[in-house]
Design a protein around this motif. Structure first.
Motif, PDB file in Angstrom:
ATOM      1  N   ARG A   1       0.832  -1.216   0.000  1.00  0.00           N
ATOM      2  CA  ARG A   1       0.000   0.000   0.000  1.00  0.00           C
ATOM      3  C   ARG A   1       0.858   1.255   0.000  1.00  0.00           C
ATOM      4  NH1 ARG A   1      -3.080  -2.765   3.823  1.00  0.00           N
ATOM      5  NH2 ARG A   1      -2.123  -1.598   5.546  1.00  0.00           N
ATOM      6  N   LEU A   2       1.949   1.213   0.754  1.00  0.00           N
ATOM      7  CA  LEU A   2       2.814   2.388   0.871  1.00  0.00           C
ATOM      8  C   LEU A   2       3.650   2.633  -0.382  1.00  0.00           C
ATOM      9  CD1 LEU A   2       4.113   1.974   4.537  1.00  0.00           C
ATOM     10  CD2 LEU A   2       2.360   3.559   3.712  1.00  0.00           C
ATOM     11  N   SER A   3       3.922   1.600  -1.152  1.00  0.00           N
ATOM     12  CA  SER A   3       4.859   1.748  -2.269  1.00  0.00           C
ATOM     13  C   SER A   3       4.195   1.847  -3.633  1.00  0.00           C
ATOM     14  CB  SER A   3       5.861   0.589  -2.278  1.00  0.00           C
ATOM     15  OG  SER A   3       5.195  -0.658  -2.372  1.00  0.00           O
ATOM     16  N   ILE A   4       2.988   1.286  -3.792  1.00  0.00           N
ATOM     17  CA  ILE A   4       2.303   1.301  -5.087  1.00  0.00           C
ATOM     18  C   ILE A   4       1.735   2.694  -5.361  1.00  0.00           C
ATOM     19  CG2 ILE A   4       0.218   0.434  -6.239  1.00  0.00           C
ATOM     20  CD1 ILE A   4       0.796  -2.273  -4.991  1.00  0.00           C
ATOM     21  N   PRO A   5       1.765   3.141  -6.617  1.00  0.00           N
ATOM     22  CA  PRO A   5       1.193   4.462  -6.946  1.00  0.00           C
ATOM     23  C   PRO A   5      -0.256   4.585  -6.490  1.00  0.00           C
ATOM     24  CG  PRO A   5       2.443   3.613  -8.811  1.00  0.00           C
ATOM     25  CD  PRO A   5       2.378   2.507  -7.801  1.00  0.00           C
ATOM     26  N   GLU A   6      -0.647   5.812  -6.132  1.00  0.00           N
ATOM     27  CA  GLU A   6      -2.006   6.061  -5.655  1.00  0.00           C
ATOM     28  C   GLU A   6      -3.038   5.570  -6.668  1.00  0.00           C
ATOM     29  OE1 GLU A   6      -2.829   7.077  -2.760  1.00  0.00           O
ATOM     30  OE2 GLU A   6      -0.901   7.809  -1.982  1.00  0.00           O
ATOM     31  N   GLY A   7      -4.096   4.957  -6.153  1.00  0.00           N
ATOM     32  CA  GLY A   7      -5.196   4.521  -6.992  1.00  0.00           C
ATOM     33  C   GLY A   7      -5.039   3.131  -7.586  1.00  0.00           C
ATOM     34  N   LEU A   8      -3.868   2.489  -7.371  1.00  0.00           N
ATOM     35  CA  LEU A   8      -3.627   1.162  -7.920  1.00  0.00           C
ATOM     36  C   LEU A   8      -3.586   0.124  -6.788  1.00  0.00           C
ATOM     37  CD1 LEU A   8      -0.929   2.002 -10.620  1.00  0.00           C
ATOM     38  CD2 LEU A   8      -3.416   1.826 -10.897  1.00  0.00           C
ATOM     39  N   ASN A   9      -3.674  -1.149  -7.160  1.00  0.00           N
ATOM     40  CA  ASN A   9      -3.644  -2.213  -6.168  1.00  0.00           C
ATOM     41  C   ASN A   9      -2.505  -3.181  -6.475  1.00  0.00           C
ATOM     42  OD1 ASN A   9      -4.538  -3.865  -8.279  1.00  0.00           O
ATOM     43  ND2 ASN A   9      -6.672  -3.852  -7.587  1.00  0.00           N
ATOM     44  N   ARG A  10      -2.536  -4.363  -5.865  1.00  0.00           N
ATOM     45  CA  ARG A  10      -1.419  -5.296  -6.000  1.00  0.00           C
ATOM     46  C   ARG A  10      -1.356  -5.977  -7.370  1.00  0.00           C
ATOM     47  NH1 ARG A  10      -3.451  -6.684  -1.145  1.00  0.00           N
ATOM     48  NH2 ARG A  10      -4.116  -8.721  -1.946  1.00  0.00           N
ATOM     49  N   ASP A  11      -2.239  -5.606  -8.271  1.00  0.00           N
ATOM     50  CA  ASP A  11      -2.101  -6.037  -9.661  1.00  0.00           C
ATOM     51  C   ASP A  11      -1.371  -4.985 -10.499  1.00  0.00           C
ATOM     52  OD1 ASP A  11      -3.178  -8.580  -9.496  1.00  0.00           O
ATOM     53  OD2 ASP A  11      -5.239  -7.863  -9.732  1.00  0.00           O
ATOM     54  N   TYR A  12      -0.817  -3.989  -9.832  1.00  0.00           N
ATOM     55  CA  TYR A  12       0.087  -3.029 -10.474  1.00  0.00           C
ATOM     56  C   TYR A  12       1.262  -3.782 -11.090  1.00  0.00           C
ATOM     57  CZ  TYR A  12       3.952   0.414 -10.441  1.00  0.00           C
ATOM     58  OH  TYR A  12       5.046   1.198 -10.762  1.00  0.00           O
ATOM     59  N   GLU A  13       1.746  -3.326 -12.246  1.00  0.00           N
ATOM     60  CA  GLU A  13       2.778  -4.071 -12.974  1.00  0.00           C
ATOM     61  C   GLU A  13       4.082  -4.203 -12.205  1.00  0.00           C
ATOM     62  OE1 GLU A  13       3.357  -2.011 -16.645  1.00  0.00           O
ATOM     63  OE2 GLU A  13       4.673  -0.503 -15.766  1.00  0.00           O
ATOM     64  N   GLY A  14       4.341  -3.316 -11.271  1.00  0.00           N
ATOM     65  CA  GLY A  14       5.535  -3.463 -10.447  1.00  0.00           C
ATOM     66  C   GLY A  14       5.424  -4.576  -9.433  1.00  0.00           C
ATOM     67  N   CYS A  15       4.190  -4.993  -9.175  1.00  0.00           N
ATOM     68  CA  CYS A  15       3.922  -6.040  -8.191  1.00  0.00           C
ATOM     69  C   CYS A  15       3.577  -7.361  -8.869  1.00  0.00           C
ATOM     70  CB  CYS A  15       2.781  -5.579  -7.288  1.00  0.00           C
ATOM     71  SG  CYS A  15       2.279  -6.743  -6.009  1.00  0.00           S
ATOM     72  N   ASN A  16       2.629  -7.316  -9.803  1.00  0.00           N
ATOM     73  CA  ASN A  16       2.129  -8.516 -10.477  1.00  0.00           C
ATOM     74  C   ASN A  16       2.899  -8.752 -11.769  1.00  0.00           C
ATOM     75  OD1 ASN A  16       0.642 -10.491 -11.855  1.00  0.00           O
ATOM     76  ND2 ASN A  16      -1.305  -9.768 -11.026  1.00  0.00           N
ATOM     77  N   LEU A  17       3.640  -9.836 -11.817  1.00  0.00           N
ATOM     78  CA  LEU A  17       4.482 -10.163 -12.972  1.00  0.00           C
ATOM     79  C   LEU A  17       3.704 -10.218 -14.281  1.00  0.00           C
ATOM     80  CD1 LEU A  17       6.559 -13.023 -11.360  1.00  0.00           C
ATOM     81  CD2 LEU A  17       7.532 -10.911 -12.264  1.00  0.00           C
ATOM     82  N   GLU A  18       2.472 -10.678 -14.208  1.00  0.00           N
ATOM     83  CA  GLU A  18       1.695 -10.919 -15.412  1.00  0.00           C
ATOM     84  C   GLU A  18       1.262  -9.625 -16.106  1.00  0.00           C
ATOM     85  OE1 GLU A  18       1.237 -13.855 -16.625  1.00  0.00           O
ATOM     86  OE2 GLU A  18       1.761 -15.168 -14.936  1.00  0.00           O
ATOM     87  N   ARG A  19       1.381  -8.487 -15.424  1.00  0.00           N
ATOM     88  CA  ARG A  19       0.817  -7.247 -15.952  1.00  0.00           C
ATOM     89  C   ARG A  19       1.783  -6.423 -16.800  1.00  0.00           C
ATOM     90  NH1 ARG A  19      -4.406  -6.409 -14.024  1.00  0.00           N
ATOM     91  NH2 ARG A  19      -5.063  -8.476 -13.302  1.00  0.00           N
ATOM     92  N   MET A  20       3.060  -6.748 -16.808  1.00  0.00           N
ATOM     93  CA  MET A  20       4.006  -5.969 -17.608  1.00  0.00           C
ATOM     94  C   MET A  20       4.055  -6.511 -19.030  1.00  0.00           C
ATOM     95  SD  MET A  20       8.033  -5.076 -16.965  1.00  0.00           S
ATOM     96  CE  MET A  20       7.660  -3.775 -15.803  1.00  0.00           C
TER      97      MET A  20
END
Length: 309
Positions: free
Chosen positions: A212-231
């Motif tokens: 929560r502290l590191s992901i850009p505002e408005g995004l969740n753990r499916d953010y591409e920096g977190c979820n491998l499948e999203r990049m």
């Protein structure tokens, strides 16, 4: 004005006025004196941001051309430093054992600097490396055609993303031939089996807070920096991805994330992906016990990989 705690763990507190309190472990100063086969010094990569680093060089540098290992510390993108005692000893000993130049990068931390800033800062360290080699005496023996990216936990995540950015950048200033993520830190909105296990409640709660502290505002753990499948990475780009050595720890509740990372790279056709599990050890044990037998084995395995590529 009164402030309240809006996020808290044993490692970090975020207050309602946006100030951040981080725990402070034992630290080690840099030393130009030779110790245990290495010496080290602190350098500034970008004074304005700021980005700093600690360079470790082995005693065997005269006339030798040495590989370079860029190391990115862990800490959920929110805590950590190259000055921490565990990192200092682990990386100094690794420099001596592998006869490599090790550059440990202090990137800017979340939540003040949310992702992708950590990726940008660590990629900037590669540009700095190329620029400084002609004038920095400690880099005179650096072989910029044999650069490795490594890091633990969030730093393993960073190593992966910096490698992707190096592939995207046709003018990447160095040649990255291997990445070595240690207990890499990834996630998704979908839980793994270990994360859903009854005994993982506290770990999952802390893990979710760091995301929560590191992901850009408005995004969740499916953010591409977190979820491998999203990049989005093309087949051509995957074919250029460097060799990979992934470490997981047997008692780490994030072990499945590391295993899934190695499997993901294999499915994408990365030419060499090796996975090593350290039995009966916890997450980032090498930082908390840099002199342990398991840590010495980890260093040997890293050394074998560096000199086999």
């Amino acid at each position: 004005m009164d402030t309240t705690v809006i996020e808290s763990s044993e490692f970090i507190k975020v207050l309602s006025d946006s100030s951040v309190e981080r725990f402070t472990p034992l630290t080690a100063p840099a030393s130009l004196d030779l110790y245990n086969g290495y010496k080290c010094k602190d350098v500034t990569i970008d004074p304005l941001k700021p980005i700093t680093a600690r360079i470790f060089i082995p005693s065997t540098t005269v006339g030798a051309t040495l590989p370079v290992l860029m190391y990115f510390h862990g800490g959920g993108f929110c805590i950590g430093s190259t000055t921490w005692l565990g990192y200092h000893h682990f990386l100094g000993d690794l420099s001596a054992a592998s006869e490599s130049i090790v550059i440990s990068v202090d990137y800017r931390l979340a939540p003040e600097n949310k992702l992708p800033i950590a990726y940008e800062d660590c990629y900037a360290s590669l540009v700095w490396l190329r620029q400084q080699k002609p004038t920095e005496p400690w880099l005179q023996n650096a072989d910029l055609s044999r650069v490795f990216l490594s890091g633990d936990s969030a730093g393993g995540n960073i190593a992966y993303h910096v490698a992707i950015r190096a592939i995207w950048d046709e003018e990447c200033p160095v040649r990255i031939i291997g990445i070595i993520p240690i207990h890499p830190y990834f996630g998704s909105e979908k839980r793994t089996e270990l994360e859903m296990r009854q005994g993982s409640t506290d770990d999952v709660k802390s893990n979710d807070m760091f995301w929560r502290l590191s992901i850009p505002e408005g995004l969740n753990r499916d953010y591409e920096g977190c979820n491998l499948e999203r990049m989005e990475v093309s087949e051509f780009e995957w074919n250029r991805f460097p060799n990979v050595l992934v470490f997981v720890a047997g008692l780490d509740f994030l072990k499945e994330r590391g295993e899934a990372f190695a499997e993901f790279l294999n499915k994408k056709g990365v030419k060499e992906v090796k996975l090593i599990e350290t039995k009966d050890e916890k997450h980032v044990f090498h930082v908390f016990r840099p002199d342990s037998e398991s840590t010495r084995l980890l260093q040997k395995q890293m050394n074998d990989f560096i000199h086999s590529v």
